[in-house]
Enzyme design. Structure first.
Site, PDB file in Angstrom:
ATOM      1  CE  LYS A 135      23.849  42.486  28.044  1.00 46.96           C
ATOM      2  NZ  LYS A 135      23.083  43.583  28.536  1.00 46.96           N
ATOM      3  N   GLY A 139      29.847  32.074  28.271  1.00 46.81           N
ATOM      4  CA  GLY A 139      30.907  32.192  29.266  1.00 46.81           C
ATOM      5  C   GLY A 139      30.742  33.254  30.072  1.00 46.81           C
ATOM      6  CB  THR A 141      31.266  38.175  34.093  1.00 45.03           C
ATOM      7  OG1 THR A 141      30.076  38.895  33.888  1.00 45.03           O
ATOM      8  CG2 THR A 141      32.276  38.955  35.059  1.00 45.03           C
ATOM      9  N   GLY A 244      23.424  38.346  35.040  1.00 42.48           N
ATOM     10  CA  GLY A 244      24.807  38.550  35.685  1.00 42.48           C
ATOM     11  C   GLY A 244      24.998  39.846  36.252  1.00 42.48           C
ATOM     12  CG  MET A 417      27.765  39.689  42.545  1.00 40.66           C
ATOM     13  SD  MET A 417      27.864  41.035  41.987  1.00 40.66           S
ATOM     14  CE  MET A 417      26.413  41.890  41.963  1.00 40.66           C
ATOM     15  CG  HIS A 543      54.524  13.160  55.448  1.00 41.02           C
ATOM     16  ND1 HIS A 543      54.535  14.329  55.903  1.00 41.02           N
ATOM     17  CD2 HIS A 543      55.902  12.877  55.269  1.00 41.02           C
ATOM     18  CE1 HIS A 543      55.914  14.538  56.158  1.00 41.02           C
ATOM     19  NE2 HIS A 543      56.641  13.770  55.574  1.00 41.02           N
TER      20      HIS A 543
HETATM   21  P1  FAD Z   1      27.559  36.422  34.082  1.00 41.19           P
HETATM   22  O1  FAD Z   1      28.975  35.710  34.101  1.00 41.19           O
HETATM   23  O2  FAD Z   1      27.816  37.901  34.460  1.00 41.19           O
HETATM   24  O3  FAD Z   1      26.909  36.137  32.949  1.00 41.19           O
HETATM   25  C1  FAD Z   1      25.644  36.723  32.390  1.00 41.19           C
HETATM   26  C2  FAD Z   1      25.293  36.814  31.153  1.00 41.19           C
HETATM   27  O4  FAD Z   1      24.192  37.436  30.717  1.00 41.19           O
HETATM   28  C3  FAD Z   1      26.531  37.758  30.342  1.00 41.19           C
HETATM   29  O5  FAD Z   1      27.121  36.891  29.290  1.00 41.19           O
HETATM   30  C4  FAD Z   1      25.632  38.590  29.476  1.00 41.19           C
HETATM   31  O6  FAD Z   1      26.085  39.190  28.306  1.00 41.19           O
HETATM   32  C5  FAD Z   1      24.372  38.040  29.574  1.00 41.19           C
HETATM   33  N1  FAD Z   1      22.845  38.915  29.287  1.00 41.19           N
HETATM   34  C6  FAD Z   1      22.881  40.025  30.315  1.00 41.19           C
HETATM   35  N2  FAD Z   1      21.598  40.423  30.179  1.00 41.19           N
HETATM   36  C7  FAD Z   1      21.263  39.728  29.009  1.00 41.19           C
HETATM   37  C8  FAD Z   1      20.012  39.746  28.036  1.00 41.19           C
HETATM   38  N3  FAD Z   1      18.959  40.625  28.635  1.00 41.19           N
HETATM   39  N4  FAD Z   1      19.705  39.192  27.284  1.00 41.19           N
HETATM   40  C9  FAD Z   1      20.764  38.208  26.757  1.00 41.19           C
HETATM   41  N5  FAD Z   1      21.950  37.922  27.712  1.00 41.19           N
HETATM   42  C10 FAD Z   1      22.003  38.780  28.712  1.00 41.19           C
HETATM   43  N6  FAD Z   1      34.273  34.514  40.481  1.00 41.19           N
HETATM   44  C11 FAD Z   1      34.572  33.438  41.216  1.00 41.19           C
HETATM   45  O7  FAD Z   1      34.056  32.464  41.857  1.00 41.19           O
HETATM   46  N7  FAD Z   1      35.965  33.269  41.285  1.00 41.19           N
HETATM   47  C12 FAD Z   1      36.746  34.049  40.586  1.00 41.19           C
HETATM   48  O8  FAD Z   1      38.230  33.946  40.539  1.00 41.19           O
HETATM   49  C13 FAD Z   1      36.229  35.172  39.872  1.00 41.19           C
HETATM   50  N8  FAD Z   1      36.865  36.337  39.629  1.00 41.19           N
HETATM   51  C14 FAD Z   1      36.516  37.254  38.809  1.00 41.19           C
HETATM   52  C15 FAD Z   1      37.456  38.310  38.386  1.00 41.19           C
HETATM   53  C16 FAD Z   1      36.728  39.451  37.869  1.00 41.19           C
HETATM   54  C17 FAD Z   1      37.723  40.544  37.246  1.00 41.19           C
HETATM   55  C18 FAD Z   1      35.466  39.652  37.872  1.00 41.19           C
HETATM   56  C19 FAD Z   1      34.816  40.870  37.430  1.00 41.19           C
HETATM   57  C20 FAD Z   1      34.566  38.492  38.508  1.00 41.19           C
HETATM   58  C21 FAD Z   1      35.157  37.594  38.878  1.00 41.19           C
HETATM   59  N9  FAD Z   1      34.325  36.566  39.620  1.00 41.19           N
HETATM   60  C22 FAD Z   1      35.102  35.635  40.161  1.00 41.19           C
HETATM   61  C23 FAD Z   1      32.732  36.585  39.469  1.00 41.19           C
HETATM   62  C24 FAD Z   1      32.186  35.767  38.496  1.00 41.19           C
HETATM   63  O9  FAD Z   1      32.775  36.200  37.343  1.00 41.19           O
HETATM   64  C25 FAD Z   1      30.783  36.062  38.546  1.00 41.19           C
HETATM   65  O10 FAD Z   1      30.310  35.823  39.736  1.00 41.19           O
HETATM   66  C26 FAD Z   1      30.028  35.173  37.580  1.00 41.19           C
HETATM   67  O11 FAD Z   1      30.491  35.351  36.240  1.00 41.19           O
HETATM   68  C27 FAD Z   1      28.416  35.282  37.571  1.00 41.19           C
HETATM   69  O12 FAD Z   1      27.865  34.317  36.828  1.00 41.19           O
HETATM   70  P2  FAD Z   1      26.315  34.661  36.379  1.00 41.19           P
HETATM   71  O13 FAD Z   1      26.351  33.643  35.024  1.00 41.19           O
HETATM   72  O14 FAD Z   1      25.437  35.067  37.193  1.00 41.19           O
HETATM   73  O15 FAD Z   1      26.749  36.116  35.599  1.00 41.19           O
HETATM   74  P1  NAD Z   2      34.172  43.757  46.516  1.00 37.37           P
HETATM   75  O1  NAD Z   2      32.803  44.073  46.849  1.00 37.37           O
HETATM   76  O2  NAD Z   2      34.879  42.548  46.693  1.00 37.37           O
HETATM   77  O3  NAD Z   2      34.967  44.866  47.063  1.00 37.37           O
HETATM   78  C1  NAD Z   2      34.858  46.245  46.809  1.00 37.37           C
HETATM   79  C2  NAD Z   2      35.575  47.148  47.831  1.00 37.37           C
HETATM   80  O4  NAD Z   2      35.588  48.493  47.457  1.00 37.37           O
HETATM   81  C3  NAD Z   2      35.040  47.024  49.294  1.00 37.37           C
HETATM   82  O5  NAD Z   2      36.106  46.650  49.972  1.00 37.37           O
HETATM   83  C4  NAD Z   2      34.510  48.481  49.450  1.00 37.37           C
HETATM   84  O6  NAD Z   2      34.690  48.672  51.121  1.00 37.37           O
HETATM   85  C5  NAD Z   2      35.569  49.403  48.721  1.00 37.37           C
HETATM   86  N1  NAD Z   2      34.899  50.448  48.265  1.00 37.37           N
HETATM   87  C6  NAD Z   2      33.647  50.784  47.974  1.00 37.37           C
HETATM   88  N2  NAD Z   2      33.564  52.211  47.565  1.00 37.37           N
HETATM   89  C7  NAD Z   2      34.606  52.958  47.681  1.00 37.37           C
HETATM   90  C8  NAD Z   2      35.207  53.870  47.596  1.00 37.37           C
HETATM   91  N3  NAD Z   2      34.601  55.061  47.156  1.00 37.37           N
HETATM   92  N4  NAD Z   2      36.555  54.144  47.822  1.00 37.37           N
HETATM   93  C9  NAD Z   2      37.485  53.098  48.176  1.00 37.37           C
HETATM   94  N5  NAD Z   2      36.837  51.722  48.487  1.00 37.37           N
HETATM   95  C10 NAD Z   2      35.617  51.772  48.110  1.00 37.37           C
HETATM   96  O7  NAD Z   2      34.109  44.159  45.105  1.00 37.37           O
HETATM   97  P2  NAD Z   2      35.088  43.884  43.651  1.00 37.37           P
HETATM   98  O8  NAD Z   2      36.499  43.858  44.335  1.00 37.37           O
HETATM   99  O9  NAD Z   2      34.679  44.829  42.692  1.00 37.37           O
HETATM  100  O10 NAD Z   2      34.372  42.487  43.087  1.00 37.37           O
HETATM  101  C11 NAD Z   2      33.126  42.309  42.512  1.00 37.37           C
HETATM  102  C12 NAD Z   2      32.636  40.930  42.625  1.00 37.37           C
HETATM  103  O11 NAD Z   2      33.438  40.140  42.002  1.00 37.37           O
HETATM  104  C13 NAD Z   2      32.939  40.625  44.098  1.00 37.37           C
HETATM  105  O12 NAD Z   2      31.553  40.517  44.822  1.00 37.37           O
HETATM  106  C14 NAD Z   2      33.372  39.134  44.072  1.00 37.37           C
HETATM  107  O13 NAD Z   2      32.675  38.209  44.772  1.00 37.37           O
HETATM  108  C15 NAD Z   2      33.612  38.870  42.702  1.00 37.37           C
HETATM  109  N6  NAD Z   2      34.992  38.451  42.645  1.00 37.37           N
HETATM  110  C16 NAD Z   2      35.433  37.376  43.175  1.00 37.37           C
HETATM  111  C17 NAD Z   2      36.687  36.730  42.944  1.00 37.37           C
HETATM  112  C18 NAD Z   2      37.145  35.420  43.357  1.00 37.37           C
HETATM  113  O14 NAD Z   2      36.167  34.824  43.820  1.00 37.37           O
HETATM  114  N7  NAD Z   2      38.276  35.066  43.559  1.00 37.37           N
HETATM  115  C19 NAD Z   2      37.617  37.640  42.387  1.00 37.37           C
HETATM  116  C20 NAD Z   2      37.036  38.874  41.748  1.00 37.37           C
HETATM  117  C21 NAD Z   2      35.794  39.419  41.874  1.00 37.37           C
END
Ligand code: FAD
Ligand code: NAD
Length: 567
Positions: A135, A139, A141, A244, A417, A543
């Site tokens: 949608k 790529g 999120t 996602g 996630m 090393h």
């Molecule tokens: P998504 O990447 O969310 O993709 C889902 C897609 O489905 C979206 O493009 C959406 O538009 C589409 N979609 C939803 N509903 C519909 C529908 N009804 N019809 C058509 N399309 C639809 N993970 C890591 O492993 N390493 C990281 O360093 C990392 N950093 C992150 C940093 C941030 C700021 C955030 C927010 C997340 C991060 N994550 C990281 C988490 C990672 O981005 C997600 O776990 C990952 O993108 C999940 O992949 P997915 O394919 O399940 O979903």
């Molecule tokens: P998270 O679940 O990692 O952390 C959320 C934090 O917010 C927790 O520590 C929780 O205790 C705290 N919290 C919840 N409610 C609160 C409140 N009312 N006040 C203060 N603290 C509160 O979630 P996130 O950081 O939003 O990340 C979302 C997902 O994205 C994660 O599941 C993570 O796996 C994924 N992600 C992964 C990476 C990576 O792999 N490097 C980077 C970014 C995000």
């Protein structure tokens, strides 16, 4: 009745193996666990052991023969038993037979993130006729507003820190200015390049991409609504949901209304570097963006509700990281609960309950990073009867939902996630949808946090091992004693092994240090292969590298580290 010895499936992609050598012969007595034969695949050599006590009655597959996964190799039974050998047709396992080339299975993938686009490619590789419905942007999120843009911003921030600290290396540089617009442009150019790469992969794999929102009409048909208002209903044999997640906004007074209170997507695209930032939530997103902005000079305060930052990471190393962040002037409040948010002259005022009283923190911006919720509302899961728990789709380890032919993967399950988890699950779902048998096993899944220094872990944390009542030992190695780390970051960090007491298998490895997110790959492999600490020790590490510290921590678990005294 005689028991069949079958060709094992040694990996998700293995379709057949070759019998290289029989170590037992017809008429030999065998015991459970005895090695019967050796097999090879294009990737590895392995042994097939007996699962029963008895006599090897008949060898069906001779040395040099190729046998499909689950094909019969031999029979074991009582010494005088007669074997009723199956015909070739009876042997052919229905669940592993690939679809015939002329009968293409029609597969729909909903969502083009790292779960969906990988599932689509794997399904196309296996002969499926694949349609991917997205949608927004391919790529998902990860490439557009997650993993990749955060790492670009972090990389730029680290480059700035390195430039500032270069005089320690005898290199004097003059930093004139940070041009935030160019940092943003760099972020966009990297994400665009990767999104274009995915578009190219879709074309190369003959995957049809429809830009539209998909929702279930029945268990094998989807309504596909395009942005121009047109709608059509399409039917498929199998559907993989990879929709996602989106940021969760907690029901805290004032958060939704306050324009300076933003989610991670907006925080990656601030118009200018904020002077001050309150980060609500000390999880992965909060910690990574706090690390990035503090290096750009933003005054950062983290407010975390729980007693510890980064809930899933090893507590001892998380405490070390917290000290390092505090030493860099990041203010960290734990056991601090946000009560309300309101406007103030500089931007936003966050009222936080700490130890029973309310303290107010003011900043230009507040980032809300308290977790993410599944993006399943548009799907109309009910129309297909798909079970879910408040929007989190329920699956088994084949990624099957309760409805036959419908699979779900990645963030929309609302569990782990992570992009690499979504992709791994995508491959499993595609393989099962196309008639193979594959299972998702998260035990080798690494957790990585891109801090300074990096933080990564795989397997059990010490806390988890304790909670599970497992008898374990710990091996730790400080990076101060590792030459390469000393050169790279002054030797800051630790490698920590958790091994089982009895058989010494590696249960978990946790690394805080330079390149920890790359180093964790070796440790994930060790856990996947059920390696013992001796296997890690027996591997020669180059090393000077930081990987030497991984081996030293393994040695420390055996009280035989070379470069530190053993306690
Ligand atoms: P998504 O990447 O969310 O993709 C889902 C897609 O489905 C979206 O493009 C959406 O538009 C589409 N979609 C939803 N509903 C519909 C529908 N009804 N019809 C058509 N399309 C639809 N993970 C890591 O492993 N390493 C990281 O360093 C990392 N950093 C992150 C940093 C941030 C700021 C955030 C927010 C997340 C991060 N994550 C990281 C988490 C990672 O981005 C997600 O776990 C990952 O993108 C999940 O992949 P997915 O394919 O399940 O979903
Ligand atoms: P998270 O679940 O990692 O952390 C959320 C934090 O917010 C927790 O520590 C929780 O205790 C705290 N919290 C919840 N409610 C609160 C409140 N009312 N006040 C203060 N603290 C509160 O979630 P996130 O950081 O939003 O990340 C979302 C997902 O994205 C994660 O599941 C993570 O796996 C994924 N992600 C992964 C990476 C990576 O792999 N490097 C980077 C970014 C995000």
């Amino acid at each position: 009745m005689a028991v069949e010895v079958k060709m094992p499936q040694l990996g998700l992609t293995m379709e057949e193996g070759t019998v290289t050598k029989w170590l037992k012969h017809e008429g030999d007595a065998v015991k459970t666990g005895d090695v019967l034969l050796e097999i090879t695949t294009d990737k590895l050599t392995s042994e097939v052991t007996s699962e029963v006590d008895g006599t090897l009655l008949k060898i069906v597959a001779q040395e040099g023969e190729d046998v499909p996964v689950k094909g019969i190799l031999a029979y074991i039974g009582d010494a005088n038993e007669k074997v009723e050998q199956k015909t070739q047709a009876q042997q052919a396992p229905a669940e592993v037979s690939a679809p015939k080339k002329d009968e293409k299975t029609k597969i729909a993938v909903i969502g083009g993130g790292p779960g969906g686009y990988v599932a689509a490619i794997r399904a196309a590789q296996l002969g499926g006729e694949v349609t991917l419905i997205e949608k927004n942007k391919l790529g998902g999120t990860c490439l557009n507003v997650g993993c990749i843009p955060t790492k670009v911003i972090l990389h730029c921030a680290e480059a700035l820190t390195e430039a500032k600290e270069m005089s320690q290396l005898g290199i004097d540089v003059d930093i004139k200015n940070v041009d935030w617009d160019r940092v943003q442009k760099k972020k966009i150019s990297v994400t665009d390049q990767l999104v274009n790469g995915v578009t190219g992969l879709m074309k190369a794999n003959k995957i049809k991409v429809i830009q539209a929102t998909a929702s279930f009409v029945s268990k094998n048909s989807l309504s596909v609504a395009k942005k121009d208002g047109t709608k059509e209903t399409l039917s498929f044999d199998k559907i993989i949901i990879a929709s996602g997640s989106v940021p969760a906004i907690p029901p805290i007074t004032g958060i939704k209304e306050n324009k300076n209170c933003v989610d991670s997507t907006a925080a990656l695209a601030f118009e200018k570097i904020p002077k001050s930032l309150i980060v609500i939530g000390g999880g992965v997103i909060g910690i990574e963006l706090a690390t990035a902005y503090s290096q750009f000079g933003t005054e950062v305060t983290i407010v975390e509700a729980m007693p510890k930052l980064l809930p899933m990471m090893d507590a001892e190393l998380t405490a070390q990281l917290r000290k390092m962040m505090e030493a860099k002037s990041i203010r960290i409040m734990t056991e601090a609960k946000v009560q309300s948010v309101e406007d103030c002259s500089i931007g936003v005022k966050v009222n936080v309950e700490i130890g029973g009283s309310i303290t107010a923190f003011e900043a230009e911006k507040a980032l809300v990073a308290v977790g993410r919720r599944t993006d399943t509302e548009d799907l109309h899961l009910e129309a297909a009867g798909i079970s879910h728990d408040r929007g989190r789709i329920i699956v088994n380890d084949k990624m099957e939902t309760n409805v036959e032919g419908i699979y779900a993967i990645g963030d929309c399950l609302g569990k782990v996630m992570l992009a690499h988890v979504a992709s791994a699950q995508g491959e499993v779902a595609a393989e099962n949808a196309l008639g193979e048998t594959a299972l998702y096993d998260g035990k080798t899944n690494p957790s990585c946090v891109y801090t300074v220094p990096e933080f990564a872990g795989v397997g059990l944390t010490e806390e988890k091992a304790k909670e599970m009542g497992i008898a374990y030992e710990v091996g730790k190695f400080p990076l101060m004693a590792n030459g390469k780390s000393l050169i790279m970051n002054g030797g800051i960090g630790t490698v920590k092994f958790i091994i089982a007491k009895e058989y010494k298998e590696v249960l978990g490895v946790h690394i805080l240090g330079p390149r920890a997110t790359d180093l964790i790959g070796e440790c994930a492999l060790a856990i996947g292969m059920e390696a013992t600490v001796e296997d890690v020790i027996a591997t020669i590490h180059a090393h000077p590298t930081v990987t030497e510290a991984v081996r030293e921590a393994a040695l420390a678990a055996e009280k035989r580290a070379i470069h530190i005294p053993n306690k």
